[in-house]
Write a protein that holds these residues in place. Structure first.
Motif, PDB file in Angstrom:
ATOM      1  N   ILE A   1      -9.529 -32.098 -27.883  1.00 35.17           N
ATOM      2  CA  ILE A   1     -10.073 -33.187 -28.128  1.00 35.17           C
ATOM      3  C   ILE A   1     -10.075 -32.424 -29.978  1.00 35.17           C
ATOM      4  O   ILE A   1      -9.594 -31.508 -29.976  1.00 35.17           O
ATOM      5  N   SER A  20     -11.150 -33.340 -33.316  1.00 29.28           N
ATOM      6  CA  SER A  20     -12.718 -34.239 -34.013  1.00 29.28           C
ATOM      7  C   SER A  20     -13.231 -33.667 -35.886  1.00 29.28           C
ATOM      8  O   SER A  20     -12.513 -32.462 -35.955  1.00 29.28           O
ATOM      9  N   PHE A  45     -15.606 -38.123 -26.116  1.00 28.96           N
ATOM     10  CA  PHE A  45     -14.331 -37.786 -26.703  1.00 28.96           C
ATOM     11  C   PHE A  45     -13.835 -37.303 -25.342  1.00 28.96           C
ATOM     12  O   PHE A  45     -12.467 -37.580 -24.578  1.00 28.96           O
ATOM     13  N   ASP A  52     -13.267 -40.500 -22.486  1.00 32.75           N
ATOM     14  CA  ASP A  52     -12.573 -41.014 -23.065  1.00 32.75           C
ATOM     15  C   ASP A  52     -10.710 -39.861 -22.546  1.00 32.75           C
ATOM     16  O   ASP A  52     -10.638 -40.643 -21.934  1.00 32.75           O
ATOM     17  N   ASP A 106      -5.746 -37.428 -37.207  1.00 34.51           N
ATOM     18  CA  ASP A 106      -5.920 -38.132 -36.451  1.00 34.51           C
ATOM     19  C   ASP A 106      -7.772 -37.732 -35.594  1.00 34.51           C
ATOM     20  O   ASP A 106      -7.831 -36.292 -35.721  1.00 34.51           O
ATOM     21  N   GLU A 107      -8.469 -37.860 -34.980  1.00 36.96           N
ATOM     22  CA  GLU A 107      -9.118 -38.197 -34.200  1.00 36.96           C
ATOM     23  C   GLU A 107      -9.548 -38.899 -32.752  1.00 36.96           C
ATOM     24  O   GLU A 107      -8.354 -40.221 -32.883  1.00 36.96           O
ATOM     25  N   GLY A 108      -9.221 -37.706 -31.839  1.00 34.78           N
ATOM     26  CA  GLY A 108      -9.521 -38.522 -30.377  1.00 34.78           C
ATOM     27  C   GLY A 108      -8.577 -37.535 -29.184  1.00 34.78           C
ATOM     28  O   GLY A 108      -9.211 -36.085 -29.652  1.00 34.78           O
TER      29      GLY A 108
END
Length: 286
Positions: free
Chosen positions: A11, A13, A29, A32, A250-252
């Motif tokens: 992750i 973030s 997340f 996800d 980037d986040e994810g």
């Protein structure tokens, strides 16, 4: 015979001062990643709030909890059980009068397999951890989870080849490093993200093992002390190649799948552990 595989996720973030908001973000997340069939899911270091060791302030000791009491540990234990995933949970640990930078390993049934306490504690501009944390006393461990055996180091640990090798000698099949790293206050032009990745890619090569690193991003303010975190979270394979990576904003979640049986054969074939000369290593190493 069924092949043993493992799907891992990192992750990346930004985080702020509100613990609940940060926890909600990490839980989303994790969900996800689970939807992408991830079985071991790694959040960044100390995701509960801002990275507070940028300065020394005794108020932060109030944010430390015992492993069984920390709101984020308890919440992610439940989530790990409901999704049947493994989550290494970074948290600020309090044990009696002692404080540690720790990770609790939540297995797929929600049980905590144990705690690893960060062994290497940095002390410099922007990373004043020795004010808050005692050096860990757990030693390096490999955790036998339902999905595979994992070794977990924490941030500064990732720069030490001895830590990676120690976890491998305990039987790790995957190395994971939750992280909080970014700019250096004494030199705003210095970007260590490349060397940060390369040192762990070296651990992957030398130990024939995949490596997963999860970092934070964004600019955080700690009562007037500002610091930027450079992300670049990644998953490297056993040859050190980056099979998944983020940039600086980037986040994810990053997700990658590995064949554990094939990795074990590769490790045996290359002979890195067969040819070790422990009789020669003691001198000069302590």
């Amino acid at each position: 015979m069924m092949t043993r595989t493992i799907t891992v996720a990192a992750i990346q973030s930004s985080f702020g001062p509100d613990m609940k908001a940060n926890l909600d973000k990490v839980e989303a997340f994790v969900c996800d990643a689970a939807k992408e069939n991830a079985q071991v899911i790694l959040p960044p270091e100390l995701f509960q709030g801002i990275y507070f060791p940028t300065r020394q302030d005794p108020k932060w000791f109030e944010t430390a909890y015992g492993v069984g009491e920390h709101p984020c540990v308890r919440a992610l234990q439940k989530l790990a059980k409901s999704l049947e995933v493994v989550i290494p949970i970074s948290f600020f640990e309090k044990e009696g009068p002692r404080h540690y930078n720790s990770v609790a390993i939540a297995d797929t049934d929600g049980e905590i397999l144990g705690v690893y306490r960060k062994s290497h504690i940095p002390d410099g501009p922007g990373y004043q951890e020795k004010y808050y944390f005692r050096p860990g006393d757990t030693g390096f461990k490999a955790w036998k989870t339902r999905h595979g055996t994992i070794g977990v180091g924490i941030c500064w640990d990732q720069w030490y080849p001895e830590a990676a090798r120690a976890m491998m000698l305990e039987g790790a099949e995957l190395l994971l490093y939750p992280t909080a790293i970014g700019t250096e206050p004494y030199d705003a032009t210095l970007d260590t993200s490349g060397r940060w990745q390369r040192v762990m890619q070296g651990h992957a090569v030398a130990n024939a093992v995949p490596v997963v690193a999860a970092n934070r991003i964004g600019v955080e303010d700690n009562d007037g002390v500002s610091q930027s975190y450079y992300g670049h979270s990644f998953v490297a394979d056993h040859a050190g190649d980056l099979v998944a990576q983020f940039g600086s904003t980037d986040e994810g979640v990053l997700v990658a799948r590995f064949d554990l049986d094939a990795l074990a054969r590769y490790r045996a074939e290359w002979g890195f552990f067969r040819d070790r000369r422990t009789d020669l290593y003691a001198k000069g190493l302590v």
